[in-house]
Motif scaffolding. Structure first.
Motif, PDB file in Angstrom:
ATOM      1  N   LEU A 132       0.843  -1.193   0.000  1.00 30.88           N
ATOM      2  CA  LEU A 132       0.000   0.000   0.000  1.00 30.88           C
ATOM      3  C   LEU A 132       0.879   1.244   0.000  1.00 30.88           C
ATOM      4  O   LEU A 132       1.741   1.400   0.847  1.00 30.88           O
ATOM      5  N   GLY A 133       0.643   2.129  -0.968  1.00 24.06           N
ATOM      6  CA  GLY A 133       1.451   3.335  -1.094  1.00 24.06           C
ATOM      7  C   GLY A 133       0.710   4.584  -0.662  1.00 24.06           C
ATOM      8  O   GLY A 133      -0.106   4.564   0.268  1.00 24.06           O
ATOM      9  N   LYS A 134       0.948   5.660  -1.376  1.00 22.96           N
ATOM     10  CA  LYS A 134       0.396   6.978  -1.065  1.00 22.96           C
ATOM     11  C   LYS A 134      -1.131   6.961  -1.062  1.00 22.96           C
ATOM     12  O   LYS A 134      -1.764   6.408  -1.950  1.00 22.96           O
ATOM     13  N   GLU A 135      -1.717   7.619  -0.062  1.00 23.80           N
ATOM     14  CA  GLU A 135      -3.172   7.731  -0.016  1.00 23.80           C
ATOM     15  C   GLU A 135      -3.641   8.793  -1.012  1.00 23.80           C
ATOM     16  O   GLU A 135      -3.074   9.890  -1.069  1.00 23.80           O
ATOM     17  N   VAL A 136      -4.677   8.458  -1.787  1.00 18.84           N
ATOM     18  CA  VAL A 136      -5.236   9.383  -2.776  1.00 18.84           C
ATOM     19  C   VAL A 136      -6.746   9.563  -2.569  1.00 18.84           C
ATOM     20  O   VAL A 136      -7.450  10.012  -3.468  1.00 18.84           O
ATOM     21  N   THR A 137      -7.230   9.241  -1.370  1.00 22.45           N
ATOM     22  CA  THR A 137      -8.635   9.433  -1.028  1.00 22.45           C
ATOM     23  C   THR A 137      -9.029  10.881  -1.297  1.00 22.45           C
ATOM     24  O   THR A 137      -8.321  11.795  -0.896  1.00 22.45           O
ATOM     25  N   GLY A 138     -10.141  11.072  -1.991  1.00 18.05           N
ATOM     26  CA  GLY A 138     -10.645  12.412  -2.250  1.00 18.05           C
ATOM     27  C   GLY A 138     -10.003  13.118  -3.428  1.00 18.05           C
ATOM     28  O   GLY A 138     -10.436  14.203  -3.799  1.00 18.05           O
ATOM     29  N   ASP A 139      -8.983  12.520  -4.038  1.00 16.76           N
ATOM     30  CA  ASP A 139      -8.350  13.111  -5.222  1.00 16.76           C
ATOM     31  C   ASP A 139      -9.159  12.687  -6.445  1.00 16.76           C
ATOM     32  O   ASP A 139      -9.095  11.529  -6.868  1.00 16.76           O
ATOM     33  N   ASN A 140      -9.916  13.619  -6.998  1.00 14.12           N
ATOM     34  CA  ASN A 140     -10.865  13.318  -8.071  1.00 14.12           C
ATOM     35  C   ASN A 140     -10.243  12.657  -9.282  1.00 14.12           C
ATOM     36  O   ASN A 140     -10.909  11.891  -9.977  1.00 14.12           O
ATOM     37  N   LYS A 141      -8.983  12.913  -9.572  1.00 14.49           N
ATOM     38  CA  LYS A 141      -8.393  12.346 -10.789  1.00 14.49           C
ATOM     39  C   LYS A 141      -8.303  10.824 -10.730  1.00 14.49           C
ATOM     40  O   LYS A 141      -8.177  10.182 -11.763  1.00 14.49           O
ATOM     41  N   TYR A 142      -8.422  10.230  -9.528  1.00 13.71           N
ATOM     42  CA  TYR A 142      -8.387   8.781  -9.384  1.00 13.71           C
ATOM     43  C   TYR A 142      -9.779   8.145  -9.406  1.00 13.71           C
ATOM     44  O   TYR A 142      -9.905   6.938  -9.327  1.00 13.71           O
ATOM     45  N   TYR A 143     -10.838   8.948  -9.489  1.00  8.06           N
ATOM     46  CA  TYR A 143     -12.189   8.402  -9.610  1.00  8.06           C
ATOM     47  C   TYR A 143     -12.345   7.817 -11.005  1.00  8.06           C
ATOM     48  O   TYR A 143     -11.891   8.405 -11.992  1.00  8.06           O
ATOM     49  N   ASN A 144     -12.999   6.686 -11.103  1.00  6.51           N
ATOM     50  CA  ASN A 144     -13.192   6.053 -12.404  1.00  6.51           C
ATOM     51  C   ASN A 144     -13.887   6.974 -13.400  1.00  6.51           C
ATOM     52  O   ASN A 144     -13.542   6.992 -14.580  1.00  6.51           O
ATOM     53  N   ALA A 145     -14.864   7.746 -12.935  1.00  6.99           N
ATOM     54  CA  ALA A 145     -15.582   8.660 -13.837  1.00  6.99           C
ATOM     55  C   ALA A 145     -14.615   9.680 -14.436  1.00  6.99           C
ATOM     56  O   ALA A 145     -14.743  10.052 -15.607  1.00  6.99           O
ATOM     57  N   GLN A 146     -13.625  10.111 -13.661  1.00  5.69           N
ATOM     58  CA  GLN A 146     -12.640  11.058 -14.172  1.00  5.69           C
ATOM     59  C   GLN A 146     -11.621  10.363 -15.069  1.00  5.69           C
ATOM     60  O   GLN A 146     -11.149  10.939 -16.052  1.00  5.69           O
ATOM     61  N   LEU A 147     -11.277   9.113 -14.747  1.00  5.70           N
ATOM     62  CA  LEU A 147     -10.334   8.359 -15.575  1.00  5.70           C
ATOM     63  C   LEU A 147     -10.889   8.111 -16.978  1.00  5.70           C
ATOM     64  O   LEU A 147     -10.120   7.944 -17.922  1.00  5.70           O
ATOM     65  N   CYS A 148     -12.215   8.102 -17.120  1.00  6.82           N
ATOM     66  CA  CYS A 148     -12.827   7.990 -18.444  1.00  6.82           C
ATOM     67  C   CYS A 148     -12.535   9.241 -19.270  1.00  6.82           C
ATOM     68  O   CYS A 148     -12.299   9.169 -20.471  1.00  6.82           O
ATOM     69  N   LYS A 149     -12.552  10.394 -18.613  1.00  4.18           N
ATOM     70  CA  LYS A 149     -12.378  11.682 -19.296  1.00  4.18           C
ATOM     71  C   LYS A 149     -10.908  12.035 -19.490  1.00  4.18           C
ATOM     72  O   LYS A 149     -10.525  12.614 -20.503  1.00  4.18           O
ATOM     73  N   GLU A 150     -10.102  11.755 -18.484  1.00  4.77           N
ATOM     74  CA  GLU A 150      -8.676  12.087 -18.525  1.00  4.77           C
ATOM     75  C   GLU A 150      -7.881  10.851 -18.101  1.00  4.77           C
ATOM     76  O   GLU A 150      -7.492  10.709 -16.936  1.00  4.77           O
ATOM     77  N   PRO A 151      -7.642   9.929 -19.042  1.00  2.88           N
ATOM     78  CA  PRO A 151      -6.976   8.659 -18.717  1.00  2.88           C
ATOM     79  C   PRO A 151      -5.558   8.844 -18.184  1.00  2.88           C
ATOM     80  O   PRO A 151      -4.875   9.818 -18.501  1.00  2.88           O
ATOM     81  N   TYR A 152      -5.155   7.884 -17.408  1.00  3.44           N
ATOM     82  CA  TYR A 152      -3.844   7.877 -16.751  1.00  3.44           C
ATOM     83  C   TYR A 152      -2.698   8.096 -17.735  1.00  3.44           C
ATOM     84  O   TYR A 152      -1.758   8.824 -17.449  1.00  3.44           O
ATOM     85  N   GLN A 153      -2.766   7.481 -18.910  1.00  4.53           N
ATOM     86  CA  GLN A 153      -1.673   7.612 -19.872  1.00  4.53           C
ATOM     87  C   GLN A 153      -1.514   9.042 -20.382  1.00  4.53           C
ATOM     88  O   GLN A 153      -0.452   9.417 -20.843  1.00  4.53           O
ATOM     89  N   ASN A 154      -2.546   9.871 -20.274  1.00  2.01           N
ATOM     90  CA  ASN A 154      -2.453  11.283 -20.670  1.00  2.01           C
ATOM     91  C   ASN A 154      -1.794  12.149 -19.600  1.00  2.01           C
ATOM     92  O   ASN A 154      -1.384  13.261 -19.886  1.00  2.01           O
ATOM     93  N   TRP A 155      -1.717  11.668 -18.358  1.00  7.29           N
ATOM     94  CA  TRP A 155      -1.148  12.454 -17.273  1.00  7.29           C
ATOM     95  C   TRP A 155       0.321  12.762 -17.511  1.00  7.29           C
ATOM     96  O   TRP A 155       0.825  13.789 -17.093  1.00  7.29           O
ATOM     97  N   LYS A 156       1.023  11.860 -18.152  1.00  4.96           N
ATOM     98  CA  LYS A 156       2.467  11.983 -18.330  1.00  4.96           C
ATOM     99  C   LYS A 156       2.828  12.971 -19.421  1.00  4.96           C
ATOM    100  O   LYS A 156       3.962  13.362 -19.552  1.00  4.96           O
ATOM    101  N   LYS A 157       1.857  13.359 -20.241  1.00  5.53           N
ATOM    102  CA  LYS A 157       2.123  14.246 -21.386  1.00  5.53           C
ATOM    103  C   LYS A 157       2.159  15.693 -20.985  1.00  5.53           C
ATOM    104  O   LYS A 157       1.582  16.146 -20.069  1.00  5.53           O
TER     105      LYS A 157
END
Length: 157
Positions: A132-157
């Motif tokens: 178990l690593g860093k807590e991300v509770t409440g960080d909207n970018k990790y919500y599945n609904a947000q991952l649909c709009k802004e996928p993880y692979q786009n974060w690095k760009k």
């Protein structure tokens, strides 16, 4: 019904050796408004429609209502969803009195692994596994609904 959970990043694949069950999940959103999200999900051989409300200020809790539906209905509803279907494997790991749900994402979210644990109160203590690593509770970018709009692979760009 109120859902109380904490969310964490995962630091290694060690959780796979502890998993009691693995399910493939495909899900989409009919509505992903911040005040209410309506999700359609296939989970193994079952399917569900879920309504979630806005998260509390702490990000730990929010309203959740879920109903099982036929997989045929879910497949048809997934065709109506907003762009960005989530594809992931869910691993269930029991530790003490709790079960961790670890999601390993595929597709445009490949590389992201997140663990959630449901609690009976916002202050409930629980045993934390080594992976178990860093807590991300409440960080909207990790919500599945947000991952649909802004996928993880786009974060690095």
């Amino acid at each position: 019904m109120m859902e109380i959970e904490r969310k964490f990043l995962v630091t290694s694949d060690d959780f796979k050796f502890e998993a009691e069950e693995k399910l493939r999940i495909k899900q989409g959103y009919l509505n992903s408004h911040p005040d209410r999200a309506v999700r359609v999900r296939t989970k193994g051989a079952k399917a569900f429609i879920t309504v979630k409300g806005r998260s509390s200020e702490s990000g730990l809790s929010r309203f959740e209502w879920e109903k099982e539906i036929s997989t045929e209905d879910a497949e048809e509803l997934l065709k109506l969803c907003e762009p960005g279907i989530i594809d992931k494997a869910r691993y269930l790991i029991k530790l003490g009195q709790h079960t961790f749900e670890v999601d390993e994402f595929y597709g445009s979210n490949k590389g992201l692994i997140v663990a959630e644990v449901e609690l009976s109160s916002e202050t409930e203590e629980f045993e934390k596994p080594e992976w178990l690593g860093k807590e991300v509770t409440g960080d909207n970018k990790y919500y599945n609904a947000q991952l649909c709009k802004e996928p993880y692979q786009n974060w690095k760009k």
